[in-house]
Design a protein around this motif. Structure first.
Motif, PDB file in Angstrom:
ATOM      1  N   ASP A 193      35.873  25.422  -0.169  1.00  0.00           N
ATOM      2  CA  ASP A 193      35.239  25.236  -1.473  1.00  0.00           C
ATOM      3  C   ASP A 193      36.337  25.223  -2.527  1.00  0.00           C
ATOM      4  OD1 ASP A 193      32.764  25.256  -0.248  1.00  0.00           O
ATOM      5  OD2 ASP A 193      32.490  27.405  -0.541  1.00  0.00           O
ATOM      6  N   VAL A 194      36.301  24.242  -3.424  1.00  0.00           N
ATOM      7  CA  VAL A 194      37.462  23.940  -4.261  1.00  0.00           C
ATOM      8  C   VAL A 194      37.102  23.926  -5.739  1.00  0.00           C
ATOM      9  CG1 VAL A 194      39.355  22.314  -4.654  1.00  0.00           C
ATOM     10  CG2 VAL A 194      38.310  22.474  -2.384  1.00  0.00           C
ATOM     11  N   GLN A 195      37.912  24.618  -6.547  1.00  0.00           N
ATOM     12  CA  GLN A 195      37.831  24.539  -8.002  1.00  0.00           C
ATOM     13  C   GLN A 195      39.048  23.786  -8.505  1.00  0.00           C
ATOM     14  OE1 GLN A 195      35.431  25.979 -10.435  1.00  0.00           O
ATOM     15  NE2 GLN A 195      36.542  24.421 -11.599  1.00  0.00           N
ATOM     16  N   LEU A 196      38.816  22.782  -9.349  1.00  0.00           N
ATOM     17  CA  LEU A 196      39.896  21.943  -9.859  1.00  0.00           C
ATOM     18  C   LEU A 196      39.853  21.913 -11.379  1.00  0.00           C
ATOM     19  CD1 LEU A 196      39.222  19.190  -7.256  1.00  0.00           C
ATOM     20  CD2 LEU A 196      41.339  20.500  -7.353  1.00  0.00           C
ATOM     21  N   LEU A 197      41.040  22.026 -11.983  1.00  0.00           N
ATOM     22  CA  LEU A 197      41.183  21.979 -13.437  1.00  0.00           C
ATOM     23  C   LEU A 197      42.335  21.047 -13.774  1.00  0.00           C
ATOM     24  CD1 LEU A 197      40.944  25.821 -14.136  1.00  0.00           C
ATOM     25  CD2 LEU A 197      39.096  24.162 -14.366  1.00  0.00           C
ATOM     26  N   GLY A 198      42.185  20.289 -14.847  1.00  0.00           N
ATOM     27  CA  GLY A 198      43.266  19.394 -15.254  1.00  0.00           C
ATOM     28  C   GLY A 198      43.439  18.239 -14.277  1.00  0.00           C
ATOM     29  N   ALA A 199      44.694  17.830 -14.099  1.00  0.00           N
ATOM     30  CA  ALA A 199      45.000  16.691 -13.223  1.00  0.00           C
ATOM     31  C   ALA A 199      46.303  16.947 -12.483  1.00  0.00           C
ATOM     32  CB  ALA A 199      45.116  15.411 -14.047  1.00  0.00           C
ATOM     33  N   PRO A 200      46.463  16.384 -11.277  1.00  0.00           N
ATOM     34  CA  PRO A 200      47.701  16.606 -10.531  1.00  0.00           C
ATOM     35  C   PRO A 200      48.907  15.910 -11.148  1.00  0.00           C
ATOM     36  CG  PRO A 200      46.287  15.064  -9.374  1.00  0.00           C
ATOM     37  CD  PRO A 200      45.496  15.588 -10.513  1.00  0.00           C
ATOM     38  N   GLU A 201      48.663  14.726 -11.717  1.00  0.00           N
ATOM     39  CA  GLU A 201      49.704  13.941 -12.373  1.00  0.00           C
ATOM     40  C   GLU A 201      49.077  13.168 -13.517  1.00  0.00           C
ATOM     41  OE1 GLU A 201      52.782  14.211 -11.520  1.00  0.00           O
ATOM     42  OE2 GLU A 201      52.609  15.181  -9.562  1.00  0.00           O
ATOM     43  N   PRO A 202      49.851  12.791 -14.528  1.00  0.00           N
ATOM     44  CA  PRO A 202      49.288  11.974 -15.610  1.00  0.00           C
ATOM     45  C   PRO A 202      48.672  10.689 -15.061  1.00  0.00           C
ATOM     46  CG  PRO A 202      51.446  12.811 -16.228  1.00  0.00           C
ATOM     47  CD  PRO A 202      51.269  13.145 -14.777  1.00  0.00           C
ATOM     48  N   GLY A 203      47.442  10.410 -15.457  1.00  0.00           N
ATOM     49  CA  GLY A 203      46.770   9.196 -15.027  1.00  0.00           C
ATOM     50  C   GLY A 203      46.267   9.209 -13.596  1.00  0.00           C
ATOM     51  N   ARG A 204      46.340  10.358 -12.939  1.00  0.00           N
ATOM     52  CA  ARG A 204      45.903  10.462 -11.549  1.00  0.00           C
ATOM     53  C   ARG A 204      44.887  11.587 -11.411  1.00  0.00           C
ATOM     54  NH1 ARG A 204      49.402  13.036  -7.395  1.00  0.00           N
ATOM     55  NH2 ARG A 204      48.202  13.001  -5.472  1.00  0.00           N
ATOM     56  N   ALA A 205      43.847  11.357 -10.605  1.00  0.00           N
ATOM     57  CA  ALA A 205      42.779  12.340 -10.458  1.00  0.00           C
ATOM     58  C   ALA A 205      42.918  13.111  -9.148  1.00  0.00           C
ATOM     59  CB  ALA A 205      41.416  11.642 -10.485  1.00  0.00           C
ATOM     60  N   TRP A 206      42.388  14.320  -9.135  1.00  0.00           N
ATOM     61  CA  TRP A 206      42.267  15.065  -7.891  1.00  0.00           C
ATOM     62  C   TRP A 206      41.292  14.346  -6.957  1.00  0.00           C
ATOM     63  CZ3 TRP A 206      45.557  18.968  -7.219  1.00  0.00           C
ATOM     64  CH2 TRP A 206      45.989  19.729  -8.315  1.00  0.00           C
ATOM     65  N   ARG A 207      41.506  14.444  -5.659  1.00  0.00           N
ATOM     66  CA  ARG A 207      40.577  13.911  -4.662  1.00  0.00           C
ATOM     67  C   ARG A 207      40.323  14.982  -3.608  1.00  0.00           C
ATOM     68  NH1 ARG A 207      42.314   9.296  -1.749  1.00  0.00           N
ATOM     69  NH2 ARG A 207      40.274   8.277  -1.891  1.00  0.00           N
ATOM     70  N   VAL A 208      39.069  15.126  -3.217  1.00  0.00           N
ATOM     71  CA  VAL A 208      38.677  16.152  -2.251  1.00  0.00           C
ATOM     72  C   VAL A 208      37.900  15.498  -1.118  1.00  0.00           C
ATOM     73  CG1 VAL A 208      37.313  18.247  -1.881  1.00  0.00           C
ATOM     74  CG2 VAL A 208      38.590  17.942  -4.018  1.00  0.00           C
ATOM     75  N   GLY A 209      38.352  15.714   0.108  1.00  0.00           N
ATOM     76  CA  GLY A 209      37.627  15.215   1.266  1.00  0.00           C
ATOM     77  C   GLY A 209      36.525  16.177   1.673  1.00  0.00           C
ATOM     78  N   VAL A 210      35.366  15.621   1.995  1.00  0.00           N
ATOM     79  CA  VAL A 210      34.226  16.406   2.462  1.00  0.00           C
ATOM     80  C   VAL A 210      34.123  16.230   3.971  1.00  0.00           C
ATOM     81  CG1 VAL A 210      31.733  16.743   2.331  1.00  0.00           C
ATOM     82  CG2 VAL A 210      33.017  16.099   0.272  1.00  0.00           C
ATOM     83  N   ALA A 211      34.264  17.318   4.715  1.00  0.00           N
ATOM     84  CA  ALA A 211      34.259  17.236   6.173  1.00  0.00           C
ATOM     85  C   ALA A 211      32.919  16.755   6.705  1.00  0.00           C
ATOM     86  CB  ALA A 211      34.592  18.603   6.772  1.00  0.00           C
ATOM     87  N   ASP A 212      32.974  15.935   7.734  1.00  0.00           N
ATOM     88  CA  ASP A 212      31.774  15.482   8.427  1.00  0.00           C
ATOM     89  C   ASP A 212      31.334  16.592   9.387  1.00  0.00           C
ATOM     90  OD1 ASP A 212      29.874  14.312  10.096  1.00  0.00           O
ATOM     91  OD2 ASP A 212      30.860  12.363  10.083  1.00  0.00           O
ATOM     92  N   PRO A 213      30.167  17.202   9.186  1.00  0.00           N
ATOM     93  CA  PRO A 213      29.770  18.331  10.031  1.00  0.00           C
ATOM     94  C   PRO A 213      29.397  17.938  11.457  1.00  0.00           C
ATOM     95  CG  PRO A 213      27.968  17.725   8.593  1.00  0.00           C
ATOM     96  CD  PRO A 213      29.143  16.887   8.174  1.00  0.00           C
ATOM     97  N   LEU A 214      29.215  16.646  11.686  1.00  0.00           N
ATOM     98  CA  LEU A 214      28.803  16.184  13.012  1.00  0.00           C
ATOM     99  C   LEU A 214      29.918  15.486  13.768  1.00  0.00           C
ATOM    100  CD1 LEU A 214      25.256  14.823  12.064  1.00  0.00           C
ATOM    101  CD2 LEU A 214      25.823  17.012  13.122  1.00  0.00           C
ATOM    102  N   ARG A 215      31.097  15.373  13.133  1.00  0.00           N
ATOM    103  CA  ARG A 215      32.214  14.675  13.787  1.00  0.00           C
ATOM    104  C   ARG A 215      33.494  15.417  13.461  1.00  0.00           C
ATOM    105  NH1 ARG A 215      35.297  10.082  12.182  1.00  0.00           N
ATOM    106  NH2 ARG A 215      34.060  10.019  10.274  1.00  0.00           N
ATOM    107  N   ALA A 216      33.985  16.195  14.416  1.00  0.00           N
ATOM    108  CA  ALA A 216      35.172  17.020  14.183  1.00  0.00           C
ATOM    109  C   ALA A 216      36.343  16.170  13.719  1.00  0.00           C
ATOM    110  CB  ALA A 216      35.550  17.755  15.464  1.00  0.00           C
ATOM    111  N   GLY A 217      36.964  16.601  12.624  1.00  0.00           N
ATOM    112  CA  GLY A 217      38.122  15.904  12.085  1.00  0.00           C
ATOM    113  C   GLY A 217      37.780  14.721  11.207  1.00  0.00           C
ATOM    114  N   GLY A 218      36.501  14.365  11.111  1.00  0.00           N
ATOM    115  CA  GLY A 218      36.103  13.224  10.295  1.00  0.00           C
ATOM    116  C   GLY A 218      35.721  13.622   8.888  1.00  0.00           C
ATOM    117  N   LEU A 219      35.643  12.629   8.016  1.00  0.00           N
ATOM    118  CA  LEU A 219      35.244  12.848   6.631  1.00  0.00           C
ATOM    119  C   LEU A 219      33.903  12.174   6.371  1.00  0.00           C
ATOM    120  CD1 LEU A 219      38.531  12.306   4.572  1.00  0.00           C
ATOM    121  CD2 LEU A 219      37.423  14.478   5.136  1.00  0.00           C
TER     122      LEU A 219
END
Length: 246
Positions: free
Chosen positions: A121-147
């Motif tokens: 579970d992830v809390q994000l504030l601000g941005a990693p770099e100017p003009g670039r957004a944070w990205r978060v992968g959501v795990a696939d609960p039915l496929r190990a290692g998948g998104l």
């Protein structure tokens, strides 16, 4: 808290960031000592046994219980911070603590972006770099290692992603009406919102409700989107989630 926390801090003076990280980690350990229901000497455990009055607890206990009471009202009782008649804020305290840690780090001069991950579970504030957004992968609960999806903030400056489900810990989410593990047609619910404390609560409550009721309820919450995956692999999402994907 029975899980792993990780930190991603962008910018800021390195010594100041290291000092803030040490404070944030100390605060997480402190929250565990106060709120853990697995520790006999925690304030929450002593409160539940009647050995300690709320007025004599750390101020954070009253704060978290107030937030939990709000979550219970908003969810119509599908979220609860009680178990078998005693206080149990487990469902909110991890998100609350991670969100608080992120805000502590973001207050350091020169820090432009913070990500705190508490057990997925992830809390994000601000941005990693100017003009670039944070990205978060959501795990696939039915496929190990998948998104199942990738969530991106766009221009949002404060946002969080929380997932509740059975893939990692089995049937641990309680139905407050019965006091037993919730039996639903879902394997996971992921919620996107501005703060992790409530995102975590909403994911838990929606899971307990089941797919149809949970999706309809999430649609009523402001600034909140959801991704629900059913036991047969079906995917349901709130109307506005598409703007967050990519």
């Amino acid at each position: 808290m029975g899980t792993v926390f990780s930190f991603d801090v962008r910018g800021g003076d390195p010594p100041a960031v290291r000092a803030a990280l040490a404070e944030a980690v100390g605060a997480l350990h402190g929250a565990d000592a106060v709120f853990s229901t697995y520790r006999e000497d925690s304030e929450v455990s002593r409160l539940g046994r009647g050995e300690l009055e709320l007025s004599r607890c750390a101020p954070e206990v009253a704060e978290v219980l107030r937030l939990a009471a709000r979550a219970e009202r908003v969810s119509g009782g599908w979220f609860s911070a009680r178990y078998r008649g005693t206080p149990d804020p487990t469902g909110i305290v991890k998100g609350w603590a991670a969100e608080r840690a992120a805000r502590r780090l973001a207050a350091v001069d020169g820090v432009r972006g913070v990500g705190v991950n508490g057990g997925g579970d992830v809390q994000l504030l601000g941005a990693p770099e100017p003009g670039r957004a944070w990205r978060v992968g959501v795990a696939d609960p039915l496929r190990a290692g998948g998104l199942a999806a990738v969530v991106s903030a766009g221009r949002a400056r404060e946002w969080a992603v929380a997932t509740s489900g059975t893939a990692e810990r089995g049937a641990h989410i309680m139905d407050p009406r019965t006091g037993r593990p919730a039996v639903t047609d879902l394997v996971s619910v992921t919620v996107v919102g501005p703060g992790l404390a409530f995102a975590d609560c909403w994911a838990t409550a929606a899971f307990a409700m089941g797919a149809r009721k949970g999706l309809a309820w999430l649609e009523t919450l402001p600034d909140t989107e959801g991704l629900l995956i059913t036991t047969d692999g079906g995917v349901r999402c709130t109307a506005g989630l598409g703007a967050w994907l990519g």
